[in-house]
Structure formats: structure tokens, C-alpha cells
Design a protein around this motif. Structure first.
Motif, PDB file in Angstrom:
ATOM      1  N   ALA A  35       0.831  -1.210   0.000  1.00 16.26           N
ATOM      2  CA  ALA A  35       0.000   0.000   0.000  1.00 16.26           C
ATOM      3  C   ALA A  35       0.861   1.254   0.000  1.00 16.26           C
ATOM      4  N   TRP A  36       0.326   2.317  -0.560  1.00 18.00           N
ATOM      5  CA  TRP A  36       1.048   3.594  -0.592  1.00 18.00           C
ATOM      6  C   TRP A  36       0.940   4.338   0.747  1.00 18.00           C
ATOM      7  N   GLY A  37      -0.050   3.954   1.538  1.00 19.46           N
ATOM      8  CA  GLY A  37      -0.216   4.602   2.830  1.00 19.46           C
ATOM      9  C   GLY A  37      -1.151   3.806   3.721  1.00 19.46           C
ATOM     10  N   HIS A  38      -1.060   4.035   5.014  1.00 22.42           N
ATOM     11  CA  HIS A  38      -1.902   3.330   5.982  1.00 22.42           C
ATOM     12  C   HIS A  38      -2.360   4.345   7.022  1.00 22.42           C
ATOM     13  N   GLY A  39      -3.649   4.313   7.347  1.00 18.42           N
ATOM     14  CA  GLY A  39      -4.156   5.289   8.309  1.00 18.42           C
ATOM     15  C   GLY A  39      -5.265   4.726   9.162  1.00 18.42           C
ATOM     16  N   LEU A  40      -5.377   5.255  10.375  1.00 18.48           N
ATOM     17  CA  LEU A  40      -6.406   4.811  11.324  1.00 18.48           C
ATOM     18  C   LEU A  40      -7.749   5.429  10.965  1.00 18.48           C
ATOM     19  N   ILE A  41      -8.789   4.606  11.010  1.00 19.99           N
ATOM     20  CA  ILE A  41     -10.139   5.100  10.714  1.00 19.99           C
ATOM     21  C   ILE A  41     -10.928   5.379  11.990  1.00 19.99           C
ATOM     22  N   ASN A  42     -10.258   5.437  13.115  1.00 19.26           N
ATOM     23  CA  ASN A  42     -10.945   5.682  14.388  1.00 19.26           C
ATOM     24  C   ASN A  42     -11.515   7.098  14.437  1.00 19.26           C
ATOM     25  N   ALA A  43     -12.647   7.216  15.085  1.00 15.98           N
ATOM     26  CA  ALA A  43     -13.222   8.518  15.367  1.00 15.98           C
ATOM     27  C   ALA A  43     -12.836   8.932  16.779  1.00 15.98           C
ATOM     28  N   MET A  44     -12.961  10.231  17.041  1.00 18.01           N
ATOM     29  CA  MET A  44     -12.690  10.756  18.382  1.00 18.01           C
ATOM     30  C   MET A  44     -13.795  10.318  19.331  1.00 18.01           C
ATOM     31  N   PRO A  45     -13.483   9.681  20.446  1.00 13.83           N
ATOM     32  CA  PRO A  45     -14.554   9.274  21.375  1.00 13.83           C
ATOM     33  C   PRO A  45     -15.237  10.490  21.986  1.00 13.83           C
ATOM     34  N   GLU A  46     -16.580  10.494  21.946  1.00 10.68           N
ATOM     35  CA  GLU A  46     -17.364  11.580  22.524  1.00 10.68           C
ATOM     36  C   GLU A  46     -18.293  10.997  23.589  1.00 10.68           C
ATOM     37  N   VAL A  47     -18.777  11.862  24.487  1.00 10.62           N
ATOM     38  CA  VAL A  47     -19.599  11.387  25.605  1.00 10.62           C
ATOM     39  C   VAL A  47     -20.943  10.835  25.141  1.00 10.62           C
ATOM     40  N   ASP A  48     -21.442  11.296  23.987  1.00  9.06           N
ATOM     41  CA  ASP A  48     -22.745  10.829  23.511  1.00  9.06           C
ATOM     42  C   ASP A  48     -22.633   9.824  22.374  1.00  9.06           C
ATOM     43  N   GLY A  49     -21.417   9.412  22.008  1.00  8.04           N
ATOM     44  CA  GLY A  49     -21.237   8.413  20.972  1.00  8.04           C
ATOM     45  C   GLY A  49     -21.335   8.943  19.554  1.00  8.04           C
ATOM     46  N   LEU A  50     -21.591  10.239  19.366  1.00  5.02           N
ATOM     47  CA  LEU A  50     -21.644  10.816  18.023  1.00  5.02           C
ATOM     48  C   LEU A  50     -20.239  11.153  17.543  1.00  5.02           C
ATOM     49  N   VAL A  51     -20.036  11.037  16.244  1.00  4.01           N
ATOM     50  CA  VAL A  51     -18.728  11.327  15.663  1.00  4.01           C
ATOM     51  C   VAL A  51     -18.731  12.754  15.141  1.00  4.01           C
ATOM     52  N   ARG A  52     -17.914  13.582  15.731  1.00  3.02           N
ATOM     53  CA  ARG A  52     -17.741  14.967  15.306  1.00  3.02           C
ATOM     54  C   ARG A  52     -16.309  15.252  14.890  1.00  3.02           C
ATOM     55  N   ARG A  53     -15.384  14.484  15.466  1.00  3.52           N
ATOM     56  CA  ARG A  53     -13.953  14.727  15.252  1.00  3.52           C
ATOM     57  C   ARG A  53     -13.246  13.412  14.971  1.00  3.52           C
ATOM     58  N   ILE A  54     -12.087  13.529  14.379  1.00 10.20           N
ATOM     59  CA  ILE A  54     -11.196  12.382  14.239  1.00 10.20           C
ATOM     60  C   ILE A  54      -9.850  12.764  14.836  1.00 10.20           C
ATOM     61  N   PRO A  55      -9.151  11.822  15.467  1.00  5.26           N
ATOM     62  CA  PRO A  55      -7.785  12.129  15.898  1.00  5.26           C
ATOM     63  C   PRO A  55      -6.880  12.187  14.665  1.00  5.26           C
ATOM     64  N   LEU A  56      -6.262  13.302  14.415  1.00  7.40           N
ATOM     65  CA  LEU A  56      -5.340  13.385  13.285  1.00  7.40           C
ATOM     66  C   LEU A  56      -4.174  12.436  13.482  1.00  7.40           C
ATOM     67  N   VAL A  57      -3.716  12.316  14.711  1.00  8.00           N
ATOM     68  CA  VAL A  57      -2.603  11.422  15.052  1.00  8.00           C
ATOM     69  C   VAL A  57      -2.953  10.747  16.370  1.00  8.00           C
ATOM     70  N   SER A  58      -2.652   9.451  16.491  1.00  2.77           N
ATOM     71  CA  SER A  58      -2.876   8.708  17.734  1.00  2.77           C
ATOM     72  C   SER A  58      -1.571   8.036  18.148  1.00  2.77           C
ATOM     73  N   GLN A  59      -1.506   7.646  19.392  1.00  4.00           N
ATOM     74  CA  GLN A  59      -0.306   6.959  19.866  1.00  4.00           C
ATOM     75  C   GLN A  59      -0.651   5.541  20.307  1.00  4.00           C
ATOM     76  N   ILE A  60       0.219   4.606  19.878  1.00  3.28           N
ATOM     77  CA  ILE A  60       0.111   3.200  20.265  1.00  3.28           C
ATOM     78  C   ILE A  60       1.514   2.708  20.572  1.00  3.28           C
ATOM     79  N   ASP A  61       1.694   2.282  21.815  1.00  2.00           N
ATOM     80  CA  ASP A  61       3.006   1.793  22.236  1.00  2.00           C
ATOM     81  C   ASP A  61       4.089   2.842  21.968  1.00  2.00           C
ATOM     82  N   ASP A  62       3.755   4.108  22.293  1.00  2.34           N
ATOM     83  CA  ASP A  62       4.670   5.253  22.161  1.00  2.34           C
ATOM     84  C   ASP A  62       5.089   5.527  20.729  1.00  2.34           C
TER      85      ASP A  62
END
Length: 614
Positions: free
Chosen positions: A166-193
């Protein structure tokens, strides 16, 4: 109740509400997010019929190609069809974590390699992978992104055979919100530093042919993520607000593909039961539509943001606004306090709308409005209660001294009563019963003290009504004596006339009562009245626990001296005696006879005295 209605109670309430905002519990956060939703819904819907294409795997595709998941060679054919249709960048929001049961991975991987494909990954605590392909990042600023970025404990990735092509790989996770609605996405996330980009950010990087991206961080969080030429504003945790009001061209997989003209294509599931629709403030959306909206928001440089300084600004401004409202309610007239309240609310709302429409910065106005309304309500109630108690105090203090209409005027406008003392010109009347001793002896001889009290009360009641009807204030009763004054607490321009008029009516009323008492077999009764006009000090006098509204001054003492002179000794025929100071202020219809001069203690000059008649 005294402490509950003090200004400090309102300040404590406002401080408590501000403390709740600082702690930011779930209901407050939910309210804020709902407010932001209303902002974002004002963005007009934009039709991107010539920018991004959504390729849907829906019910028609399943009917044509059979059960899902498709064999991997079917996806290879999909890429071939898209390439023939002149597609641009291609992104899969579908993941391939297991090997193909039909052994089609090799052919699919070969098509991935040569057709500019972006694959999706999913950050998940139950993911079996701890690492995956990712590009390097550059950070600058005084902060560490690992202190702020959303942290996950695991990854769900595609099989390595596909990942490496693949030319690129990216996370499709949405930003967790208190009501479960998706308004934001994390541009960058951390996993195992390690830092992993979002699907949208990775797509932009590949489209711009960049090797990496840059994160700007300071002491209070992430400011922005940079992929030249785009500077992407973010929240403190690196999240990016999506504009959901895009309308993209949608094509059902299996239908004839038009010439795509180099448009980017994002592939996702829409068939019922295969993938859950994702709830957003704009309604349910499939994953690839959300990712397309995020990518388009970045490319359009839609700068919906909530910078790191917004929380501090909101708390500071609402604190100042609440304090201004409290001070206005407690120290200004009610009209001005209401004007300031509405001006403060309008300023908060106006500033929020200004920042939104000018810079698309999200500021929360709802909690500020709640704080202002609660503060205004609390302080207004406290102030109203204090004013109510003041009116009750005025009523209690003056209801036996003033006519009820005058008491009402004082209650309506307590400012007419300057508590604490005021210097002004007034007229004073002292009246007592002459020849009271024979009357007292009469009741004593008949062993009837109650009758004496009844007689005195009957007499004083009649005289009190005369004084009150003429606008006077009863200062006090001293045995069979009445002390009254005019021009306080309510103004009375003709106070001298009203005092003299009362004294004349008292003399006439006494003559009527004399006949009544004579018929009862009582000794003869007379009255002596003294009236004077002059400056004095009037106000509440006494201690903190016990005080009376009264007057002091030489003019008061002279009135008492005149009363002690009237109807006695050489002035026995003059039931009412007034001073020259009072006589000078009477209208022409009053005929005043000069009857002599008297020496007053503390003064060298003699005071001319008069007997008035109408």
C-alpha cells in the motif's frame, strides 16, 4: 436568611458553577457539544460532484457478486475497473486482517502496489498487533505530543502481504465523545509510544507526495498538524473537527463506472447488516463518507477548531461577566441591572457568533448563559428579598407614626428615607394635656386605673388622627404628650402650615371632648401645643439592635419649650404657641397674634412667640 440573601451567597453560587465548568462533568460537555453541533449545522451543504467519489458496496453489489466478504481477486478487479475509469487516489475503509480463503491475496497485492491505494487500520484495545507500518513524524514546540495525543493499546491491521504494497496506511478511528456521536477524528494517535496518522491525514500526505508530517505542540497541547501546503488546526489532543455538510457523488459497485476524471475514490460498505452506520450530528453515515468529509475538510482548509486557549478564555470571561452582573444587581437600580444583564448575555452570544463566522472557532456560549441567568436570578432574588424586608421594616417602623398612604409611598421608594441621619428644615409639634393631675386623682379615688388609661388612649387617638391626616409623623408618645414633625421622612413643602393647622384642629377637638368628658362627670381638661420650625438632624438613631426614627436639634427643643409655656401661667389663654420661625412661613390666611418674647436656653436673643388663628 440574612446570610442566604447576602451578596456573598450569590458569589459562592457563581463560584460553584464556575468550578463545575472547570471540572467539566459529562452533562456540561454534552451541552457544549450540542452547542457546537448547532454552529456546524449553519455551514451550507456543499456538493462535490467533481471532487470525491464514494464507491458503495451495497445490496445491489451483493446481489451481483455473491456473499460478502468478496474474494480478494474481486477487489483486484475492482481496482482494475477503477483504473480503466480514470480514477485518482483510491482508499479502502474496508480492512483485510485475515488471509483470503480463495488465495487471492497475491493478485490483490499486485494491484495495490501499482494503483495508489491507501489501506485502513483500526486502533483497538483488543487488536492483536502492537505495531504496523507508519511514517516518521517531525515535532516542534515546547511540548511532547505523547502527553496529549489519544492513546490506544492495540491495533487491527491488514495482512502484511497487503500492507507492504500500500502507498499509505491510516487509522479510521473517530474521536470518542460522551454521547457516541462522531464529530472529530484524531489526526494522530499513539500506540506503544509510536505515532500513527489518521486515514484522512495519511491520504493527504500521499496525495501531496510528502514523506512525513509535522506536529506543533506547546505546554497546553497540540496546536496544529502540518502537511505542506496545509496547516491543520487541532484541539489540544490532536483531534480535528469534521464538516459533515458535504454531498459526494455515490456509485454502487457493480454499476457501470463513468469517466472519473482523476477523482479520488473511497470504498466502503453500505449494505445492511455488514457494517453499522456511524451516528453523527448530521445523521447516520458510512465510514468512507466520514473519512471523505474529513479529507475534504482538510483540503478546503475548513478551520473548524477549538484552540487550546478557548477553555481558559471562556472561564475567565464568564467569571468577569458573573461578577459584573452581581455588582450591578446589588449596587444599581433594577433597570440598569437588567440592562447590564442583557448586555452581558448579548456580548457573550455575539462574541461566540463572531468567532464562529469570522474564524470558525468554537466557543461555548450556553454555559455562560446558564451562569449569567443563575447569577442574575440569585442576586435579584436576594436583592428583592432585602428590599422586601426593608419595606416590611419601614412599615413596622412607621405604620404607627404615619398615615397608611405615606407608609405606602415610603415602601414604594425607600430612597426617600435616608437612613443614618440627614440635616433638613422641619416643623415640630409638641402637645400635652393641661390639668391632667385632677383627672388622674379622679380615677385614683374611684380605684379605676384602667379607666384612666382608656381615657388617655381615647384622647391621644383623636389627636393622632388629626396629625396623620395633615401629613405629620408621630415621633413618640410620652405619657399624655405627643411629639410629631413634618417634612420627614416624606417631603412636605408647607410643613409649617400643616403643623399649625394640626395644632388649631387639636384645640378645636379638645373643646369637643371637654363637653363629652363633662357629661361623664370628669374634671375640666385643656391642651397645650407648641410649634416651631428650624433645622435639625433626622434619621434612625439608637444601637444596632434597637433604634428609632427620630429628630434632634435646637429647633426640637424650642418646640418642647413652647409646649411647656402654652396654656400655662401668663399664657393660660393661649392654647397654641408658635415661634416667629414658624409664623414667617405661614400663608396670609393665618392670623397670628404676637403674645410676647421668651428666653431660650443657650441663646442670647429673645424669641418672639405668636398665637395663630384661621
Amino acid at each position: 436568611m440574612k446570610y442566604l440573601t447576602s451578596i456573598w451567597t450569590t458569589i459562592v453560587l457563581a463560584s460553584l458553577l464556575i468550578g463545575i465548568r472547570v471540572s467539566d462533568p459529562t452533562p456540561v460537555e454534552q451541552l457544549r457539544l450540542n452547542t457546537f453541533d448547532s454552529y456546524i449545522r449553519t455551514i451550507p451543504e456543499t456538493d462535490f460532484g467533481n471532487g470525491v467519489v464514494l464507491l458503495n458496496i451495497g445490496e445491489e453489489a451483493l446481489a451481483k457478486y455473491g456473499q460478502y466478504p468478496f474474494p480478494r481477486h474481486q477487489y483486484a478487479q475492482m481496482l482494475s475497473d477503477l483504473r480503466e475509469a480514470n480514477a485518482g487516489m483510491i482508499g479502502f475503509t474496508i480492512m483485510f486482517p485475515e488471509a483470503d480463503r480463495f488465495a487471492g491475496d497475491e493478485v490483490f497485492a499486485s494491484w495495490i502496489n501499482s494503483n495508489g491505494v491507501i489501506l485502513a487500520q483500526d486502533a483497538d484495545p483488543d487488536g492483536r498487533s502492537k505495531t504496523a507500518p507508519y511514517v516518521g513524524t517531525v515535532t516542534f514546540g515546547s511540548g511532547d505530543p505523547l502527553d496529549w495525543l489519544i492513546k490506544y493499546d492495540g491495533l487491527v491491521t491488514n495482512i502484511p502481504q497487503l500492507e507492504k504494497e500500500a502507498w499509505g496506511h491510516g487509522l479510521i478511528n473517530a474521536m470518542p465523545e460522551v454521547d457516541g456521536l462522531v464529530r472529530r477524528i484524531p489526526l494522530v494517535s499513539q500506540i506503544d509510544d509510536k505515532l500513527y496518522p489518521s486515514f484522512a491525514l495519511e491520504t493527504i500526505r500521499v496525495m501531496q507526495d510528502r514523506l512525513s508530517y509535522t506536529i506543533k505542540v506547546n505546554e497546553v497541547g497540540v496546536e496544529e498538524v502540518i502537511i505542506r501546503p496545509f496547516r491543520i488546526p487541532s484541539d489540544a489532543n490532536g483531534s480535528f473537527w469534521i464538516n459533515p455538510n458535504y454531498k459526494f457523488t455515490e456509485i454502487e459497485y457493480g454499476s457501470e463506472l463513468p469517466n472519473l476524471g482523476g477523482q479520488a475514490v473511497f470504498i466502503g460498505l453500505t449494505a445492511k447488516g455488514l457494517a453499522s452506520q456511524i451516528p453523527t450530528p448530521a445523521g447516520l453515515m458510512p465510514a468512507h463518507q466520514i473519512q471523505a468529509a474529513a479529507i475534504q475538510s482538510i483540503m478546503d482548509e475548513v478551520s473548524i477548531s477549538r484552540p487550546v486557549w478557548t477553555d481558559l478564555l471562556e472561564i475567565l470571561v464568564m467569571s468577569i461577566g458573573a461578577l459584573v452582573i452581581v455588582l450591578a444587581v446589588y449596587h444599581l437600580p433594577i433597570v440598569w441591572s437588567m440592562i447590564i444583564f442583557f448586555a452581558t448575555v448579548a456580548s457573550s452570544v455575539g462574541a461566540s457568533f463572531y468567532f464562529w463566522y469570522e474564524s470558525q472557532i468554537l466557543l461555548d456560549m450556553t454555559y455562560s448563559m446558564i451562569l449569567y441567568i443563575m447569577t442574575f436570578a440569585s442576586s435579584s432574588f436576594s436583592n428583592f428579598y432585602k428590599q422586601f424586608m426593608l419595606r416590611q421594616q419601614i412599615k413596622k417602623q412607621f405604620e404607627t407614626y404615619l398615615d397608611p398612604k405615606q407608609v405606602y409611598l415610603l415602601q414604594k421608594n425607600p430612597e426617600l428615607l435616608r437612613l443614618g441621619g440627614d440635616r433638613k428644615e422641619m416643623s415640630f409639634l409638641f402637645m400635652d394635656i393641661c390639668g391632667f393631675t385632677p383627672i388622674s386623682e379622679h380615677y385614683k379615688n374611684n380605684n379605676d386605673p384602667e379607666g384612666l388609661v382608656e381615657l388617655v388612649n381615647e384622647f391621644l387617638d383623636a389627636m393622632t388622627k388629626i396629625i396623620l391626616n395633615n401629613g405629620g409623623t408621630i415621633d413618640k408618645y410620652m405619657g399624655d404628650c405627643i411629639m410629631a414633625f413634618w417634612n420627614a421622612p416624606l417631603p412636605c413643602d408647607n410643613h409649617a402650615e400643616m403643623a399649625v393647622k394640626s395644632s388649631i384642629e387639636i384645640e378645636a377637638k379638645t373643646n369637643e371632648l371637654k363637653e363629652v368628658y363633662k357629661s361623664r362627670g370628669l374634671p375640666d381638661i385643656n391642651v397645650g401645643t407648641g410649634v416651631n420650625t428650624g433645622d435639625c438632624i433626622v434619621g434612625n438613631m439608637g444601637s444596632e439592635s434597637r433604634f428609632d426614627y427620630s429628630v434632634i436639634g435646637d429647633a426640637v427643643n424650642l418646640a418642647a419649650r413652647l409646649e411647656a409655656t402654652a396654656a400655662r401661667h401668663e399664657y393660660v389663654d393661649y392654647k397654641t404657641i408658635i415661634s416667629s420661625y414658624t409664623q414667617e412661613q405661614l400663608p396670609d390666611e393665618y392670623k397670628c397674634k404676637e403674645i410676647g418674647k421668651i428666653k431660650v436656653k443657650g441663646k442670647e436673643e429673645l424669641i418672639t412667640i405668636y398665637s395663630p388663628k384661621l
